[in-house]
Design a protein around this motif. Structure first.
Motif, PDB file in Angstrom:
ATOM      1  N   SER A 179       0.836  -1.198   0.000  1.00  0.00           N
ATOM      2  CA  SER A 179       0.000   0.000   0.000  1.00  0.00           C
ATOM      3  C   SER A 179       0.869   1.245   0.000  1.00  0.00           C
ATOM      4  O   SER A 179       2.078   1.190   0.244  1.00  0.00           O
ATOM      5  CB  SER A 179      -0.895   0.001   1.239  1.00  0.00           C
ATOM      6  OG  SER A 179      -0.107   0.164   2.418  1.00  0.00           O
ATOM      7  N   ALA A 180       0.226   2.389  -0.223  1.00  0.00           N
ATOM      8  CA  ALA A 180       0.951   3.656  -0.177  1.00  0.00           C
ATOM      9  C   ALA A 180       1.535   3.887   1.214  1.00  0.00           C
ATOM     10  O   ALA A 180       2.648   4.405   1.355  1.00  0.00           O
ATOM     11  CB  ALA A 180       0.021   4.802  -0.566  1.00  0.00           C
ATOM     12  N   ALA A 181       0.799   3.502   2.247  1.00  0.00           N
ATOM     13  CA  ALA A 181       1.282   3.677   3.614  1.00  0.00           C
ATOM     14  C   ALA A 181       2.541   2.854   3.859  1.00  0.00           C
ATOM     15  O   ALA A 181       3.490   3.315   4.500  1.00  0.00           O
ATOM     16  CB  ALA A 181       0.188   3.296   4.610  1.00  0.00           C
ATOM     17  N   GLU A 182       2.560   1.631   3.348  1.00  0.00           N
ATOM     18  CA  GLU A 182       3.719   0.760   3.543  1.00  0.00           C
ATOM     19  C   GLU A 182       4.931   1.276   2.778  1.00  0.00           C
ATOM     20  O   GLU A 182       6.057   1.234   3.278  1.00  0.00           O
ATOM     21  CB  GLU A 182       3.358  -0.662   3.112  1.00  0.00           C
ATOM     22  CG  GLU A 182       2.348  -1.330   4.047  1.00  0.00           C
ATOM     23  CD  GLU A 182       1.679  -2.545   3.435  1.00  0.00           C
ATOM     24  OE1 GLU A 182       1.119  -3.356   4.196  1.00  0.00           O
ATOM     25  OE2 GLU A 182       1.699  -2.686   2.196  1.00  0.00           O
ATOM     26  N   VAL A 183       4.719   1.766   1.565  1.00  0.00           N
ATOM     27  CA  VAL A 183       5.817   2.345   0.792  1.00  0.00           C
ATOM     28  C   VAL A 183       6.349   3.595   1.486  1.00  0.00           C
ATOM     29  O   VAL A 183       7.557   3.820   1.580  1.00  0.00           O
ATOM     30  CB  VAL A 183       5.358   2.667  -0.645  1.00  0.00           C
ATOM     31  CG1 VAL A 183       6.414   3.490  -1.382  1.00  0.00           C
ATOM     32  CG2 VAL A 183       5.065   1.389  -1.408  1.00  0.00           C
ATOM     33  N   ALA A 184       5.425   4.433   1.985  1.00  0.00           N
ATOM     34  CA  ALA A 184       5.830   5.664   2.664  1.00  0.00           C
ATOM     35  C   ALA A 184       6.699   5.360   3.880  1.00  0.00           C
ATOM     36  O   ALA A 184       7.728   6.011   4.109  1.00  0.00           O
ATOM     37  CB  ALA A 184       4.587   6.456   3.082  1.00  0.00           C
ATOM     38  N   THR A 185       6.306   4.372   4.660  1.00  0.00           N
ATOM     39  CA  THR A 185       7.082   3.992   5.844  1.00  0.00           C
ATOM     40  C   THR A 185       8.455   3.468   5.462  1.00  0.00           C
ATOM     41  O   THR A 185       9.474   3.815   6.075  1.00  0.00           O
ATOM     42  CB  THR A 185       6.325   2.923   6.654  1.00  0.00           C
ATOM     43  OG1 THR A 185       5.068   3.460   7.079  1.00  0.00           O
ATOM     44  CG2 THR A 185       7.120   2.493   7.866  1.00  0.00           C
ATOM     45  N   ALA A 186       8.516   2.651   4.433  1.00  0.00           N
ATOM     46  CA  ALA A 186       9.787   2.052   4.025  1.00  0.00           C
ATOM     47  C   ALA A 186      10.770   3.076   3.491  1.00  0.00           C
ATOM     48  O   ALA A 186      11.976   2.970   3.718  1.00  0.00           O
ATOM     49  CB  ALA A 186       9.539   0.979   2.972  1.00  0.00           C
ATOM     50  N   LEU A 187      10.266   4.110   2.813  1.00  0.00           N
ATOM     51  CA  LEU A 187      11.148   5.076   2.159  1.00  0.00           C
ATOM     52  C   LEU A 187      11.291   6.390   2.919  1.00  0.00           C
ATOM     53  O   LEU A 187      12.078   7.252   2.524  1.00  0.00           O
ATOM     54  CB  LEU A 187      10.634   5.367   0.738  1.00  0.00           C
ATOM     55  CG  LEU A 187      10.547   4.168  -0.204  1.00  0.00           C
ATOM     56  CD1 LEU A 187      10.069   4.612  -1.582  1.00  0.00           C
ATOM     57  CD2 LEU A 187      11.887   3.461  -0.313  1.00  0.00           C
TER      58      LEU A 187
END
Length: 232
Positions: A179-187
């Protein structure tokens, strides 16, 4: 398959370039490294047809790596993938047999165009070298013309950075839905920013987007890397 070695000291970019390479039909990754010394070791221990080479490495300059490759008899072709815009470096790269020069930042379309051109170059050179080939200047010119490409790649929309774009692509590299939330957290970026990049990838049909229902309110969208048709 054209076995490709990625030499890039930035881990995020190295992963992105490997993911990009895997998405181009006819290419496969032979290895990924962030140092010139390790690149030379890999070249000595496995078959490598093409090196995607960053010029600014922590242990030696990319052009010095090219010199060492040739001195040791390594015949793999080299594509310089770098932010270096100094024309003296470009001339030196050409003199050392660098077949293409791809400036950072770039989009996947630009990357794929270079690799497709290189694959066509290899095909045409093989035809020129074949025992029954007619050969001649026209055939040789056609082989080198393949390296130059024929079109400009579409730029990223205003407000999207190529480095972040590559990082998002790398994050999707495993094929796992995210999800966008997971990508945001990772990057380490905001969720709206991550969603802009993911929606842009979806619009270009580089990822698939599907709703994920879980609780009350609007569904959350999940994104999965899309492998394009090899006939495209």
């Amino acid at each position: 398959m054209i076995r490709t070695l990625v030499v890039e000291d930035d881990p995020v970019l190295a992963d992105a370039h490997a993911v990009f390479t895997d998405r181009v039909p006819g290419f496969e990754i032979a290895g990924v490294t962030g140092s010139g010394t390790e690149a030379l070791r890999l070249l000595s221990t496995r078959r490598v047809d093409l090196v995607l080479l960053d010029l600014y490495l922590p242990d030696l300059h990319g052009l010095d790596l090219c010199r060492s490759m040739r001195a040791r008899g390594h015949e793999a072709d080299v594509v310089a993938v770098t932010s270096a815009r100094d024309l003296r470096l470009v001339r030196s790269a050409v003199s050392l047999g660098v077949v293409q020069y791809l400036l950072k930042p770039f989009s996947f379309a630009a990357f794929r165009e270079r690799l497709d051109g290189y694959a066509e170059y290899r095909r045409r050179i093989a035809e020129v070298d074949a025992p029954a080939a007619a050969g001649g200047q026209h055939a040789v010119d056609g082989a080198f013309a393949a390296l130059r490409g024929t079109s400009e790649s579409p730029p990223l929309p205003k407000g999207l950075a190529a480095a972040t774009f590559e990082a998002v692509v790398a994050q999707l590299g495993t094929g796992t839905a995210t999800s966008a939330a997971e990508v945001a957290t990772a990057l380490g970026i905001s969720r709206p920013t991550a969603r802009r990049y993911l929606d842009h990838l979806s619009a270009r049909r580089l990822v698939t987007r599907e709703p994920r229902y879980g609780g009350a309110g609007r569904p959350e969208y999940i994104y999965r890397r899309h492998r394009p048709d090899t006939n495209n």
